[in-house]
Design a protein around this motif. Structure first.
Motif, short mmCIF file in Angstrom:
data_model
loop_
_atom_site.label_atom_id
_atom_site.label_comp_id
_atom_site.label_asym_id
_atom_site.label_seq_id
_atom_site.Cartn_x
_atom_site.Cartn_y
_atom_site.Cartn_z
N GLY A 1 10.40 10.87 4.18
CA GLY A 1 9.84 12.12 3.67
C GLY A 1 8.62 11.71 2.86
O GLY A 1 7.88 10.82 3.24
N ILE A 2 8.45 12.33 1.70
CA ILE A 2 7.35 11.90 0.84
C ILE A 2 7.93 11.19 -0.38
O ILE A 2 8.86 11.68 -1.01
N ALA B 1 3.42 8.22 -0.97
CA ALA B 1 3.27 7.82 0.43
C ALA B 1 4.26 8.56 1.32
O ALA B 1 5.34 8.95 0.88
N THR B 2 3.85 8.74 2.56
CA THR B 2 4.72 9.38 3.54
C THR B 2 5.41 8.32 4.39
O THR B 2 4.86 7.25 4.61
N SER B 3 6.60 8.64 4.88
CA SER B 3 7.29 7.81 5.87
C SER B 3 8.19 8.75 6.64
O SER B 3 8.96 9.50 6.05
N CYS B 4 8.09 8.73 7.96
CA CYS B 4 8.84 9.75 8.71
C CYS B 4 9.25 9.31 10.10
O CYS B 4 9.44 10.15 10.98
N ASN C 1 -1.40 8.16 2.00
CA ASN C 1 -1.04 7.19 0.95
C ASN C 1 -1.97 7.40 -0.22
O ASN C 1 -3.18 7.20 -0.09
N ILE C 2 -1.42 7.80 -1.34
CA ILE C 2 -2.25 8.15 -2.49
C ILE C 2 -1.96 7.19 -3.64
O ILE C 2 -0.80 6.94 -3.97
N GLY C 3 -3.00 6.62 -4.19
CA GLY C 3 -2.80 5.72 -5.32
C GLY C 3 -4.13 5.39 -5.97
O GLY C 3 -5.19 5.81 -5.52
N LYS C 4 -4.04 4.61 -7.03
CA LYS C 4 -5.27 4.14 -7.67
C LYS C 4 -5.61 2.80 -7.03
O LYS C 4 -5.40 1.74 -7.61
N TYR C 5 -6.09 2.88 -5.81
CA TYR C 5 -6.28 1.69 -5.00
C TYR C 5 -7.62 0.99 -5.28
O TYR C 5 -8.60 1.63 -5.67
N ILE C 6 -7.63 -0.32 -5.01
CA ILE C 6 -8.90 -1.01 -4.83
C ILE C 6 -8.94 -1.47 -3.37
O ILE C 6 -7.93 -1.48 -2.68
N HIS C 7 -10.14 -1.84 -2.94
CA HIS C 7 -10.36 -2.09 -1.53
C HIS C 7 -10.82 -3.54 -1.33
O HIS C 7 -11.80 -3.95 -1.93
N LEU C 8 -10.11 -4.29 -0.51
CA LEU C 8 -10.55 -5.65 -0.14
C LEU C 8 -10.95 -5.62 1.33
O LEU C 8 -10.33 -4.93 2.13
N GLU D 1 -0.99 -0.68 0.48
CA GLU D 1 0.21 -0.88 -0.35
C GLU D 1 0.92 0.46 -0.57
O GLU D 1 0.28 1.48 -0.83
N VAL D 2 2.24 0.43 -0.45
CA VAL D 2 3.05 1.64 -0.62
C VAL D 2 4.26 1.35 -1.51
O VAL D 2 4.61 0.19 -1.70
#
Ligand SMILES: [Zn+2]
Length: 566
Positions: free
Chosen positions: A148-149, A162-165, A235-242, A299-300
């Protein structure tokens, strides 16, 4: 005919119980299962072209609102269109976007909406429907298995959602045709509006961001290649990007990693495994199937999932499966289970997708086998075999691997280690790794971005194995019995009698067994003894007990005892 009246009564008395017992063994399916799991008439008349998903999650209320535009090709005229959307999500309105925008009526039954289509739609033309919806979607209980979420927070207190379904279905968070047989040929666009301090990462490539005045931002992602709908993710977060890149069989492949900033160093170290993994899998399976959409790890807050071109990663930057080795041999600690297994699904699951989830072993069996191949890539062929054999301890033989078709039913969890053990056994019987490689590459080419069934896979493997694997498939996918290789060797060791037992009638698995420098080929028959004479070198070097290290069969052997008669 039974003429004993007493017995007749007893039989009648027993009958209801017998019927009940029979029934309780069989899974019971409902109309909802059929609607979900079959190609209903309301699904069959149209073919998915594209989804345009626009959603705005409410991180405080754990709610979602949005719309999905569904572009489809009309195969033949249809009166009603089946769209899946799981309760308690509500549909607000449905429109047909033709020359003019037209409101459509619909009825809801359980997790399905049946939409009344406008008149005059012609075959071989395209249609476009837009569905507005909102509600509080199912919250994940134990993601990704009971999905679900996942509305969580990271260690620093920032939203981490994050979602997973998989299995549950994408209709748990957006309206769609929730069945694996049909993928949108032109892909998906996913727009997610979140607070502008956060980021949303979905599949494919980021094509736009839109800053809004209310301190929110929309992240627009585009997937150009066909995608199974359980892969579509938010996927929602305070991400950084590599960023990195890999030069592979399809040219330059962009590698993008979205991770939490506090894990930067660990991610840089752990994701160094991505390139060798891609190199190994391209070697065995052919080019990565989604060069257009790139490769990402995101990342989740849960273990992981094979979301196409956007693999969900939550293995805590440890080798093994959360630091454990599922094979118990130690080989599984040489690599990160989620990086390897979930990426393996890009070939088996995402590139080649099973039509019905009853055939999910095609996803999990081959992907589990990708772990064996990666172990072999790093540590050699014997290590690969040891890993594959070690993983057999997880086989339960509780029920068949194939599920029930057309009712959204999967078979035994043995679809992972047992199907993989089956594939390894077939490989050993071929004794030709180049042939195996050709087979795996052939599957990914022939069924590139396609939907398959078990018989389709069986046919192709048979072509490359050089014999029909029908009996092998019947044995390992539809029964819970482990075949036995029975042998009796003579007192002097010169004569060997052998057969298979505990196997289906047409079980045929040739054994290629190393005996010193020679390879002895045995083609045991089921329940039928055969006899061969062994050469002196074979007598000295043959170790029949070792067969089970390479083939998923039990060994049951003895030396002939001579009984002296007085
Ligand atoms: Zn898997």
């Amino acid at each position: 005919m039974n003429r004993n009246p007493l017995l007749k009564i007893c039989l009648i008395l027993l009958m209801p119980f017998a019927t009940m017992a029979q029934k309780s063994n069989k899974p019971q399916f409902t109309k909802a299962d059929t609607l979900r799991g079959s190609i209903t008439p309301e699904r069959a008349w149209w073919n998915l072209q594209h989804y345009d998903i626009q959603v705005r999650p409410n991180l405080v209320n754990k709610a979602i609102e949005g719309s999905v535009k569904i572009q489809f090709k009309i195969i033949r005229q249809g009166k009603r269109m089946q769209i899946d959307l799981q309760q308690p999500l509500l549909i607000d309105s449905v429109f047909y976007l033709g020359k003019k925008r037209q409101s459509l009526n619909y009825t809801r039954e359980a997790n399905v909406a049946m939409i009344n289509m406008p008149f005059g739609m012609k075959a071989n033309t395209e249609g476009l429907v837009q569905i507005y919806y909102h509600g509080v979607p199912r919250e994940a209980i134990r993601a990704p298995w009971d999905g679900g979420i996942s509305w969580t927070k990271d260690e620093l207190g920032n939203p981490f959602v994050a979602t997973s379904c998989q299995g549950l279905g994408a209709s748990v968070w957006w309206p769609c045709k929730d069945h694996q047989y049909d993928e949108p040929e032109k892909g998906v666009t996913i727009s997610v509006r979140v607070p502008d301090s956060l980021m949303n990462v979905s599949n494919g490539r980021l094509i736009n961001t839109i800053q809004h005045e209310d301190a929110t931002k929309t992240w627009v992602w585009q997937v150009k290649e066909p995608i199974n709908n359980y892969s579509v993710s938010m996927n929602i977060g305070k991400y950084i990007h590599l960023k990195d890149e890999f030069v592979g069989e399809g040219g330059k492949l962009d590698l993008n990693y979205y991770i939490l900033p506090q894990n930067k160093e660990e991610a840089e170290r752990q994701f160094a495994q991505v390139k060798p993994m891609l190199k190994c899998f391209e070697h065995w399976f052919g080019k990565y199937p989604f060069y257009q959409d790139g490769f990402k790890l995101v990342e989740v807050p849960y273990l992981g999932m094979e979301h196409q071109s956007n693999v969900a990663y939550g293995n805590k930057y440890m080798n093994g499966y959360l630091g454990r080795d599922l094979s118990g041999t130690g080989w599984g600690l040489k690599w990160d289970f989620i990086v390897v297994h979930e990426s393996g699904h890009e070939w088996f699951g995402n590139n080649i997708t099973s039509k019905d989830i009853a055939d999910m072993w095609i996803h999990e069996g081959f992907t589990n086998y990708s772990e064996t191949l990666f172990t072999e890539w790093l540590s050699g062929k014997e290590a690969g075999s040891a890993y594959n054999k070690g993983a057999r301890k997880n086989i339960r033989n509780d029920k068949p691997i194939l599920g029930v078709y057309n009712v959204h039913n999967t078979g035994s969890g043995d679809m992972y280690p047992k199907a993989s053990a089956m594939l390894h056994s077939i490989r050993m019987s071929m004794n030709n790794d180049e042939k195996l490689r050709q087979l795996l590459r052939h599957l990914n080419k022939k069924f590139y971005h396609q939907i398959v069934t078990t018989p389709m896979i069986e046919k192709e493997i048979s072509l490359y194995a050089g014999y029909s694997v029908k009996g092998i498939f019947a044995q390992y996918l539809t029964t819970t019995q482990v075949p036995s290789f029975d042998y009796i060797s003579s007192m002097d060791g010169k004569t060997l009698k052998y057969r298979y037992s505990n196997a289906v009638k047409d079980f045929y698995l040739p054994l290629q067994i190393k005996a010193g420098k020679e390879v002895l080929v045995l083609k045991p028959k089921v329940d039928q003894w055969q006899t061969i004479q062994l050469t002196p070198s074979q007598i000295d070097n043959l170790n029949l007990e070792k067969i089970e290290n390479y083939y998923y069969i039990n060994i049951n052997g003895r030396k002939e005892v001579q009984i002296k008669m007085n």
